[in-house]
Design an enzyme around this catalytic site. Sequence first.
Site, mmCIF file in Angstrom:
data_model
loop_
_atom_site.group_PDB
_atom_site.id
_atom_site.type_symbol
_atom_site.label_atom_id
_atom_site.label_comp_id
_atom_site.label_asym_id
_atom_site.label_seq_id
_atom_site.Cartn_x
_atom_site.Cartn_y
_atom_site.Cartn_z
ATOM 1 N N GLY A 33 3.102 16.540 -40.503
ATOM 2 C CA GLY A 33 2.664 15.858 -41.718
ATOM 3 C C GLY A 33 2.425 16.795 -42.884
ATOM 4 O O GLY A 33 3.166 17.755 -43.103
ATOM 5 N N VAL A 34 1.353 16.517 -43.631
ATOM 6 C CA VAL A 34 1.039 17.297 -44.828
ATOM 7 C C VAL A 34 0.740 18.749 -44.464
ATOM 8 O O VAL A 34 1.094 19.672 -45.205
ATOM 9 C CB VAL A 34 -0.110 16.642 -45.634
ATOM 10 C CG1 VAL A 34 -1.447 16.759 -44.929
ATOM 11 C CG2 VAL A 34 -0.203 17.233 -47.023
ATOM 12 N N ASP A 35 0.120 18.979 -43.321
ATOM 13 C CA ASP A 35 -0.210 20.335 -42.878
ATOM 14 C C ASP A 35 1.061 21.175 -42.725
ATOM 15 O O ASP A 35 1.162 22.278 -43.262
ATOM 16 C CB ASP A 35 -0.970 20.246 -41.548
ATOM 17 C CG ASP A 35 -1.581 21.570 -41.100
ATOM 18 O OD1 ASP A 35 -1.728 22.492 -41.926
ATOM 19 O OD2 ASP A 35 -1.945 21.669 -39.914
ATOM 20 N N SER A 122 -6.603 12.299 -42.675
ATOM 21 C CA SER A 122 -6.751 11.621 -41.370
ATOM 22 C C SER A 122 -5.967 10.325 -41.209
ATOM 23 O O SER A 122 -6.065 9.675 -40.179
ATOM 24 C CB SER A 122 -8.228 11.363 -41.022
ATOM 25 O OG SER A 122 -8.850 12.543 -40.598
ATOM 26 N N THR A 123 -5.162 9.925 -42.212
ATOM 27 C CA THR A 123 -4.481 8.630 -42.117
ATOM 28 C C THR A 123 -3.102 8.707 -41.471
ATOM 29 O O THR A 123 -2.476 7.678 -41.254
ATOM 30 C CB THR A 123 -4.345 7.967 -43.505
ATOM 31 O OG1 THR A 123 -3.550 8.815 -44.340
ATOM 32 C CG2 THR A 123 -5.697 7.723 -44.136
ATOM 33 N N GLY A 124 -2.650 9.904 -41.147
ATOM 34 C CA GLY A 124 -1.354 10.049 -40.488
ATOM 35 C C GLY A 124 -1.520 10.029 -38.980
ATOM 36 O O GLY A 124 -1.956 9.026 -38.395
#
Length: 173
Positions: A33-35, A122-124
């Site tokens: 994800g974003v990370d 936290s939404t992924g």
Amino acid sequence: MNTLLEVLKGDITKVEADAIVNAANNSLLGGGGVDGAIHKAGGPAILEECIQIRNRQAGCKTGDAVITTAGNLPAKKVIHTVGPVYMGGGHNEAALLSSCYTKSLTLAMENNLRTVAFPNISTGIYRYPKQEAAIIAVRTVRQFIEQHPSAIEKITFVCFDDESYFIYNQLMK
């Protein structure tokens, strides 16, 4: 001075801000994800600093935040925060998620970073319901602004998908 709150649909790795916030994991070593996107776009300098932090303090606890260089990103710094894995809402998830926003903004303030961009923490893969997470995010950020009215000039919620973008726009009205 009034802090500007805005919602943007797009890629947080392309946002020009003093700090972008990374929805990290406890190891700080990158992930999905974003990370993963932030580590990939920012290059090895971010990972090198994350390894130093991990070696010094064994990573980052859920609800906490740490700061590193932004490497090749258009931001000056990356604030890494670890959101909670959603387990139904009865495991202190709301307080931990709220803490992510507060600790991130506190780090920005302490480092004189005046513009901050947040992803939807936290939404992924951590499965926090988007509506609930957005309510917590907006409420927490507004509370921080009330307590520190001149600390941050602009806070941007960067939404990757249409659903989150719609939710944040509704909440900001």
